[in-house]
Each structure stands twice: as structure tokens, then as C-alpha cells.
Design an enzyme around this catalytic site. Structure first.
Site, PDB file in Angstrom:
ATOM      1  N   PRO A   4     -82.589  33.033  11.511  1.00  0.00           N
ATOM      2  CA  PRO A   4     -82.463  33.206  10.067  1.00  0.00           C
ATOM      3  C   PRO A   4     -83.802  33.374   9.359  1.00  0.00           C
ATOM      4  O   PRO A   4     -84.733  32.614   9.580  1.00  0.00           O
ATOM      5  CB  PRO A   4     -81.764  31.923   9.612  1.00  0.00           C
ATOM      6  CG  PRO A   4     -81.908  30.956  10.721  1.00  0.00           C
ATOM      7  CD  PRO A   4     -82.092  31.742  11.969  1.00  0.00           C
ATOM      8  N   GLU A   5     -83.897  34.413   8.548  1.00  0.00           N
ATOM      9  CA  GLU A   5     -85.049  34.628   7.677  1.00  0.00           C
ATOM     10  C   GLU A   5     -84.528  34.521   6.248  1.00  0.00           C
ATOM     11  O   GLU A   5     -83.395  34.101   6.039  1.00  0.00           O
ATOM     12  CB  GLU A   5     -85.673  35.998   7.959  1.00  0.00           C
ATOM     13  CG  GLU A   5     -86.077  36.154   9.419  1.00  0.00           C
ATOM     14  CD  GLU A   5     -86.793  37.458   9.722  1.00  0.00           C
ATOM     15  OE1 GLU A   5     -87.424  38.014   8.813  1.00  0.00           O
ATOM     16  OE2 GLU A   5     -86.699  37.918  10.869  1.00  0.00           O
TER      17      GLU A   5
END
Length: 285
Positions: A4-5
Site C-alpha cells: 500500500p502506498e
DNA sequence: TGATGTGTTCTGCT
DNA sequence: AAGCAGAACACATC
């Protein structure tokens, strides 16, 4: 599953808001080893479960890749998903999975929710922290964060880069430089701006940096929009790939044709991370 | 079974 | 001080 960014974390935050804001924490089962959970010293020997029980979820914010769940009693549950952490909002009857680390029961008024919130993390790098709001901003992981990529002005961004004497790609990944980019969006935006990942940030022209700033903002917004297509489902609460995946041009496309010039995309270790780029469009100097 | 890959952050070196 | 390499994290996969 991608790590996840910023857009993925934003997606999780949207999902969580819909599912749990306004509800009260009825009970918590913490199946995590101590290292996954950090509780304020002010809570003494109170466990995470005990300290959370009875608190109302007032609102949820994002800062970089961090999730801030604001609770009653001036406390915040601060979550970092790291590589594999995600939340699921599932029927209570769903069997608890092997890597469901923390299970939350919530209630609305007196009514227990039909669903449970579960924090799942196969690699257990994710972290849950519980602090009083007064202590929160003293925490390194939050206080040292750089500006938000979607809020930073062009001039501020150019200024930051002009004062950075290291390689542009590691700089973009440095959360104290800019908060929220990870390997995927760093590679993609550098490719669109046609900047070699090893270029020294301070050596880039203002024009190039303006271009990069633009690509960062439009790409993040677009990614948030595409992940957003699943917001209204329970699946939306987790960090699984949204529809943005198919728009990636270089990440995971080693050996495939560059969309600009047709030459093969290469993958190289830069700053001890894998970097994907087109050696023709993204020149070293 | 044991080596490898995975991203982020921390540690320690220059 | 600042930049950079490497380690650690913990598991899945091969």
C-alpha cells in the site's frame, strides 16, 4: 498484492470511514505478538484491548501512508499497514483467518454490528499504536514526515528538490522528504516525467521538476479515483489492488516495450531498491 | 529444507 | 550533517 502506498491507504481510509465512524468499540481481541502493537506508556499495564473498549470512533485521517483513527477520550489509534497489512469488514460468522491479528467488535447505540473489523497482516510488519493525542505528534513516525504530495505547491516541491543532493528516486521514497510515495508511484511518475531515477535531484531543471510535480499529483488523484470504485463494497476496506494496476507502464513491466519509444523497460537496483525505467527516454544526463 | 524476494524503516558507516 | 548500504522485519513461494 501491491504494497500500500498513498492511494491505497486513502482507499482504506475511505472504506473505514463508511464502515466504522460513529460506532463504539465494544470489545477487542488482540492475537498479535507484542511487536505489532505499541501502547502509550501512560496507559500503564492496560492492554490495547482494555484501553480501546468503550471508545467511540470519531473520525479517520490519513497522513502519508499512516492511518489515524480518532477516538473519544482524546486518543488516536495510529495504524501503519507496512507491506501486507489490511483491514477487513466482514460478517461476524466469517471464520477468523490465521493472520487476522486484531479483531474488533463494534456497536451502534446498543446494537452490536453484524460485521467485525479485522486487522490482517501475513508478514506482521504492520503496526498499531495507541496514544493520547497530546503524545501523538512527538512520535518520530509522524513528526518527521515530509509534506503531503497532493498538497505541496509546485514552488515548494521545486525548492525541496533543489536542496536535495542525492538521487531523485531514493528522495521520492524518503518519507521525511515527501510522505506517501512508494516504489510503484515513484517509478511511474519518473517515467512519465522522463527522468532517470539516478539523477541528482538538485541538478534537475525547474521545468523537469514542475513536470514531475504535475505527474505525481495527477497520478495519485487518478489512482485514488480508480481504487475508489470499490469503496462501497466491504472489499473496499482492504488494501487489495484496485483498477489502477492495469495503467502501470513500467512497474512490473521489465523487458516489455516502453510506451513512448518501444525499447525494453529495464529493472535495476538503485538505492538498494528495484527501479523500473526506460534507459532511452529517461537519460542519465 | 533452505534460499530468495518483498518495501519500509532503522542502524551504522563514510 | 547528509547520503547511502545493508540489516531486520516475517512470511510465502519456489
Amino acid at each position: 498484492m501491491p504494497v500500500p502506498e498513498l492511494p491505497e491507504v486513502e482507499t482504506v481510509v475511505h472504506g473505514l470511514r463508511q464502515a466504522i465512524v460513529g460506532k463504539t468499540i465494544k470489545s477487542v481481541v488482540n492475537r498479535a505478538p507484542a511487536l505489532s502493537v505499541v501502547v502509550s506508556r501512560k496507559l500503564g499495564r492496560d492492554s490495547l484491548a482494555k484501553a480501546l473498549t468503550g471508545r467511540r470512533i470519531n473520525s479517520i485521517d490519513r497522513r502519508g501512508k499512516n492511518i489515524l483513527i480518532r477516538l473519544s477520550g482524546e486518543m488516536t489509534l495510529w495504524v501503519h499497514l507496512k507491506m501486507t497489512g489490511h483491514f477487513n469488514w466482514v460478517e461476524r460468522s466469517t471464520p477468523v483467518a490465521k493472520h487476522d491479528i486484531v479483531v474488533f467488535d463494534l456497536s451502534e447505540g446498543r446494537k452490536l454490528s453484524k460485521q467485525q473489523l479485522r486487522f490482517h497482516d501475513t508478514r506482521r510488519f504492520g503496526r498499531l499504536h495507541l496514544f493520547y493525542d497530546s503524545e501523538l505528534m512527538e512520535q518520530d513516525g509522524l513528526s518527521k514526515l515530509g509534506p503531503e504530495p497532493l498538497e505541496i505547491t509546485v514552488d515548494h516541491f521545486v525548492d525541496l528538490c533543489r536542496n536535495k543532493h542525492g538521487m531523485i528516486k531514493p528522495a521520492l521514497l524518503d518519507q521525511t522528504f515527501l510522505a506517501g510515495l512508494g516504489n510503484i508511484y515513484a517509478d511511474e511518475t519518473l517515467h512519465l516525467a522522463r527522468i532517470h531515477p539516478q539523477r541528482i535531484a538538485s541538478s534537475l531543471s525547474r521545468r523537469k521538476l514542475v513536470e514531475l510535480h504535475g505527474h505525481i499529483q495527477t497520478m495519485l488523484k487518478r489512482a485514488i479515483r480508480l481504487m475508489g470504485t470499490t469503496f462501497d463494497t466491504f472489499e473496499g476496506v482492504n488494501g487489495r489492488p484496485g483498477r489502477f494496476q492495469k495503467y502501470l507502464l513500467v512497474y512490473g513491466h521489465e523487458g516489455e516495450q516502453c510506451s513512448f519509444c518501444g525499447r525494453p523497460i529495464v529493472r535495476e537496483k538503485i538505492g538498494s531498491r528495484s527501479a523500473h525505467f526506460c534507459p532511452r527516454c529517461q537519460r542519465e544526463r
